[in-house]
Scaffold this active site. Structure first.
Site, PDB file in Angstrom:
ATOM      1  N   VAL A  82       1.263  -1.364   0.646  1.00 33.27           N
ATOM      2  CA  VAL A  82      -0.083  -0.159  -0.097  1.00 33.27           C
ATOM      3  C   VAL A  82       0.857   1.405   0.141  1.00 33.27           C
ATOM      4  O   VAL A  82       2.040   1.230   0.843  1.00 33.27           O
ATOM      5  CB  VAL A  82      -1.008  -0.254   1.453  1.00 33.27           C
ATOM      6  CG1 VAL A  82      -1.534   1.663   0.793  1.00 33.27           C
ATOM      7  CG2 VAL A  82      -1.734  -0.833   0.837  1.00 33.27           C
TER       8      VAL A  82
ATOM      9  N   LYS B 274      -3.494   0.565  -3.541  1.00 31.29           N
ATOM     10  CA  LYS B 274      -2.824  -1.406  -3.499  1.00 31.29           C
ATOM     11  C   LYS B 274      -2.271  -1.954  -4.079  1.00 31.29           C
ATOM     12  O   LYS B 274      -3.329  -1.368  -5.479  1.00 31.29           O
ATOM     13  CB  LYS B 274      -3.487  -1.602  -2.203  1.00 31.29           C
ATOM     14  CG  LYS B 274      -3.526  -3.229  -1.843  1.00 31.29           C
ATOM     15  CD  LYS B 274      -4.501  -3.883  -1.135  1.00 31.29           C
ATOM     16  CE  LYS B 274      -3.607  -5.306  -0.515  1.00 31.29           C
ATOM     17  NZ  LYS B 274      -4.750  -6.330   0.372  1.00 31.29           N
TER      18      LYS B 274
ATOM     19  N   ASP C  97     -11.267 -11.086   5.640  1.00 31.53           N
ATOM     20  CA  ASP C  97      -9.465 -10.732   6.646  1.00 31.53           C
ATOM     21  C   ASP C  97      -9.444  -9.380   7.523  1.00 31.53           C
ATOM     22  O   ASP C  97      -8.750  -8.350   7.609  1.00 31.53           O
ATOM     23  CB  ASP C  97      -8.645 -10.042   5.669  1.00 31.53           C
ATOM     24  CG  ASP C  97      -7.702 -10.327   5.896  1.00 31.53           C
ATOM     25  OD1 ASP C  97      -6.772 -11.430   7.060  1.00 31.53           O
ATOM     26  OD2 ASP C  97      -6.540  -9.577   5.205  1.00 31.53           O
TER      27      ASP C  97
END
Length: 455
Positions: A45, A60, A154
């Site tokens: 990132v 990203k 995530d």
């Protein structure tokens, strides 16, 4: 077609290229990279500048070694496009998705501040109020994702950004997945996520839904309250085994000042069976809100004195009733001679049950409960049993002498016990005039007697 990345000619350029970091000045579409912010398993990132709209953004970019994997590239490009449709105050907004030289990337909101992971690493476990506030905000953001038909997959402290004004934003949709029928092909049975925060169903490569994010948020809650991840293993196999089979360790055991309800809520969020977890983030928010520390209203000394009088009356009645019943039983079996040795035992047992026992189980002794009082920690939680036993010793330091049979107690010792107990009670209450209304037992055990408030 998006323009190819270009690297400025500089001494640092070759070093960056060797490390896989794109150098400052690299162009991806209409974005110009400025500096590396961080990296994860999927990509790096960067802070960048949107040359078209003249604003800062975060970019990203998939790791170069993963860019040729069609499954990763497809997932990376498809899901941020879906996430871009979700607008919520607790989500980072996705602005653009594209590919340059076959390397997928996307642009998103650049959020000032730090991650929840870094915050805990720097400051230690968060106070309960601050942790609940951050987790509630994250749950609301995830709820918006789920309402849009996505599951994040995530969720972890590193993917929760905290702005200087305390706003929390869920970020990193690189592993997000559309909700719906179970996929076929390579995705089913694959291991996707961060092992330390993966749900049991993720560990087994099974289909996931919103309850997968609930589990991960529960582990995130543990991490911010305990100051670290719950699982002790370092090898991947050991971590996955604990995710699937080990019960979540107690946070309250590490931080006794927290209310017991914290462990109960985290156990619910991290149930191994998805069916036992909250089905929606709205339910998660409701559970978390119950953990907010309560406003403690200390009881005045007059009310506490009245509670003590009631307690002593109940203690006398219970002790007398117990001794009477024991006498009938002893006479019935011809053991009346042992009664003097058992009378004190009955009284001691009654004292332990009516004070630390009831205070641990119900929050207060009989007198306190009748007057809507309870014993609490500084954070409003319920003290543990050892703390309550210490309170008993401070208030009635001579209570173990109850175990001494009366015929064995010399007259002078009996006087010492009676006057000593009275002196301890008077000293305890006298302390309230000098220490902000706190009795001696409050000060020595870091507890308070307060009016009971609903959690």
């Amino acid at each position: 077609m998006s323009p190819s990345p270009t690297s400025p000619s500089s001494a640092g350029g070759s070093s960056s290229a060797a490390s896989g970091v794109l150098p400052a000045g690299t162009r991806l579409a209409h974005y110009e990279l400025r500096s590396l912010l961080g990296e994860g398993a999927m990509g790096k990132v960067y802070a960048a500048h949107d040359t078209a709209l003249d604003r800062p953004v975060a970019i990203k970019v998939v790791h170069a070694e993963l860019a040729d994997d069609p499954d990763i590239a497809a997932r990376f490009l498809e899901e941020p496009r879906a996430a871009a449709r979700v607008v919520h105050d607790n989500l980072t907004h996705v602005y653009f998705v594209g590919t340059t030289d076959g390397r997928p990337f996307y642009a998103m909101e650049l959020v000032p501040g730090t991650t929840l992971e870094h915050l805990v690493a720097r400051d230690g476990p968060l106070p309960l109020e601050r942790a609940v506030d951050a987790l509630v905000q994250a749950a609301k953001g995830l709820g918006a994702i789920h309402a849009a038909g996505l599951v994040h997959r995530d969720v972890k402290p590193a993917n929760l950004l905290v702005t200087p004004d305390g706003r929390v934003k869920v970020t990193d949709f690189g592993l997000s997945k559309a909700l719906g029928p179970a996929p076929s092909g390579t995705e089913l049975g694959s291991l996707v996520g961060t092992p330390d925060y993966m749900s049991p169903e993720q560990c087994r490569g099974e289909p996931v839904d919103a309850r997968t994010d609930v589990y991960a948020l529960g582990l995130t809650a543990y991490a911010v309250l305990a100051g670290g991840k719950p699982w002790t293993g370092t090898a991947l196999g050991a971590v996955l085994d604990q995710q699937m089979h080990a019960p979540l360790p107690s946070v309250v055991a590490k931080r006794p000042e927290l209310p017991p309800a914290v462990d109960a809520v985290l156990a619910r969020l991290t149930a191994k069976d998805p069916a036992r977890r909250p089905a929606t983030m709205a339910e998660v928010v409701a559970l978390l809100e119950r953990l907010r520390p309560r406003t403690i209203l200390p009881a005045p000394v007059v009310v506490r004195g009245a509670a003590l009088v009631l307690d002593l009356v109940v203690f006398a009645l219970v002790s007398l009733g117990g001794v009477t019943l024991l006498g009938f039983a002893a006479n019935a079996v011809g053991l009346a001679g042992v009664l003097p040795a058992l009378d004190g035992l009955v009284a001691a047992a009654a004292l332990i049950v009516l004070f630390p026992g009831m205070e641990r189980r119900f929050g207060g002794s009989t007198g306190k409960l009748l007057l809507h009082l309870e014993v609490v920690t500084a954070g409003g939680g319920r003290p543990d049993l050892p703390t309550l036993v210490r309170r008993l010793f401070v208030r009635f330091p001579f209570w173990p002498t109850l175990l001494v049979p009366e015929p064995w107690m010399p007259g002078w010792a009996d006087l010492v016990v009676n006057f000593g107990t009275l002196a301890a009670v008077v000293a305890g209450f006298a302390c309230t005039f000098f220490r902000d209304g706190r009795t001696l037992s409050d000060l020595l055990t870091r507890t308070r007697v307060a009016y009971h408030l609903e959690r």
